[in-house]
Design a protein around this motif. Structure first.
Motif, short mmCIF file in Angstrom:
data_model
loop_
_atom_site.label_atom_id
_atom_site.label_comp_id
_atom_site.label_asym_id
_atom_site.label_seq_id
_atom_site.Cartn_x
_atom_site.Cartn_y
_atom_site.Cartn_z
N UNK A 116 0.73 -1.13 0.14
CA UNK A 116 -0.11 -0.07 0.07
C UNK A 116 0.89 1.47 0.06
N UNK A 117 2.28 1.12 0.07
CA UNK A 117 2.94 2.19 -0.16
C UNK A 117 3.17 2.49 -1.80
N UNK A 118 2.73 1.64 -2.37
CA UNK A 118 3.25 1.78 -3.93
C UNK A 118 2.10 1.46 -4.82
N UNK A 119 1.94 2.27 -6.00
CA UNK A 119 1.11 2.30 -7.24
C UNK A 119 1.82 1.61 -8.49
N UNK A 120 0.93 1.18 -9.31
CA UNK A 120 1.40 0.64 -10.57
C UNK A 120 2.30 -0.40 -10.57
N UNK A 121 2.01 -1.51 -9.82
CA UNK A 121 2.53 -2.86 -10.00
C UNK A 121 1.28 -3.75 -9.38
N UNK A 122 0.50 -4.17 -10.30
CA UNK A 122 -0.61 -5.13 -10.08
C UNK A 122 -0.18 -6.43 -9.90
N UNK A 123 1.20 -6.75 -9.80
CA UNK A 123 1.56 -8.24 -9.97
C UNK A 123 2.04 -8.50 -8.47
N UNK A 124 3.16 -7.67 -8.47
CA UNK A 124 4.00 -7.88 -7.14
C UNK A 124 3.46 -7.12 -6.00
N UNK A 125 2.87 -5.93 -6.25
CA UNK A 125 2.39 -5.07 -5.26
C UNK A 125 1.12 -4.85 -5.17
N UNK A 126 0.43 -5.64 -5.08
CA UNK A 126 -1.39 -5.40 -5.29
C UNK A 126 -1.64 -4.69 -4.00
N UNK A 127 -2.62 -3.68 -3.92
CA UNK A 127 -2.99 -2.85 -2.95
C UNK A 127 -3.90 -3.76 -2.11
N UNK A 128 -3.99 -3.59 -1.01
CA UNK A 128 -4.82 -4.05 0.14
C UNK A 128 -5.90 -3.14 0.52
N UNK A 129 -7.19 -3.53 1.20
CA UNK A 129 -7.99 -2.47 1.83
C UNK A 129 -7.15 -1.74 2.71
N UNK A 130 -7.35 -0.40 2.71
CA UNK A 130 -6.47 0.76 3.65
C UNK A 130 -6.55 0.04 5.04
N UNK A 131 -7.63 -0.55 5.51
CA UNK A 131 -7.60 -1.01 6.86
C UNK A 131 -7.08 -2.36 7.04
N UNK A 132 -6.50 -3.08 6.07
CA UNK A 132 -5.89 -4.19 5.86
C UNK A 132 -4.46 -3.99 5.58
N UNK A 133 -3.94 -2.92 5.36
CA UNK A 133 -2.36 -2.56 4.90
C UNK A 133 -1.72 -3.46 5.85
N UNK A 134 -0.64 -4.22 5.26
CA UNK A 134 0.33 -4.77 6.17
C UNK A 134 1.27 -4.28 6.94
N UNK A 135 1.36 -2.62 6.64
CA UNK A 135 2.04 -1.86 7.47
C UNK A 135 1.52 -1.64 9.02
N UNK A 136 0.26 -1.76 8.78
CA UNK A 136 -0.55 -1.93 10.45
C UNK A 136 -0.42 -3.00 11.25
#
Length: 172
Positions: A116-136
């Protein structure tokens, strides 16, 4: 009317006397502590916010001696793309032993980031729901294991424009 009142009183007594309302876990499990988890989230909120770094500050901290850049994504996604020099320990593998192998001391400086820190890579870095961000989850879990020197990449960055270097099989 008396019957209704008596039924209401009986039902209320049963509900409020239940273990849930009495502050007890109705299904005890000493290896799951939601109240403790909630306490870590609540008590570390301000600290976490003060340790979210800009892109430049993250890059600068990466160069400091002894810093661990921790990538908690799955191994297949890590193999595709990760921050150069990051150590992978998938979040599902977080436990005292595996953490101690990749983070040698409890006071070492740890840098974390997630998809969730990165855009434009929908293979390796698929975004999660903001409340499910792995950082949290990563931040809270590291705190649970006694690690206190945790810093987090803050902004949302384009993988094609960021100054942060990547490596992995999808990097050309």
């Amino acid at each position: 009317m008396k019957t209704r009142a008596l039924l209401f009183l009986t039902a209320s007594t049963l509900v409020f006397a239940s273990p849930v309302f009495a502050g007890q876990d109705p299904i005890p499990n000493r290896l799951i502590d939601y109240a403790g988890f909630q306490k870590i989230v609540d008590t570390s909120e301000k600290e976490r916010e003060s340790r979210r770094l800009t892109e430049d500050a993250f890059l600068q901290m990466m160069t400091e001696k002894g810093v661990v850049v921790l990538d908690a994504c799955s191994a297949p996604r890590y193999d595709l793309r990760h921050i150069k020099g990051a150590i992978n320990l998938p979040f599902t593998e977080f436990a005292a032993g595996p953490l101690a192998k990749v983070i040698p001391t409890k006071d070492i400086k740890i840098l974390i980031y997630c998809n969730n820190n990165f855009l434009n890579d929908q293979v390796a870095m698929v975004s999660k729901a903001a409340t499910a961000s792995l950082n949290l989850s990563t931040y809270t879990s590291l705190k649970s294991y006694g690690y206190d020197n945790i810093y987090e990449l803050g902004p949302l960055l384009d993988v094609n424009k960021t100054k942060i270097p990547f490596e992995g099989s999808e990097i050309k």
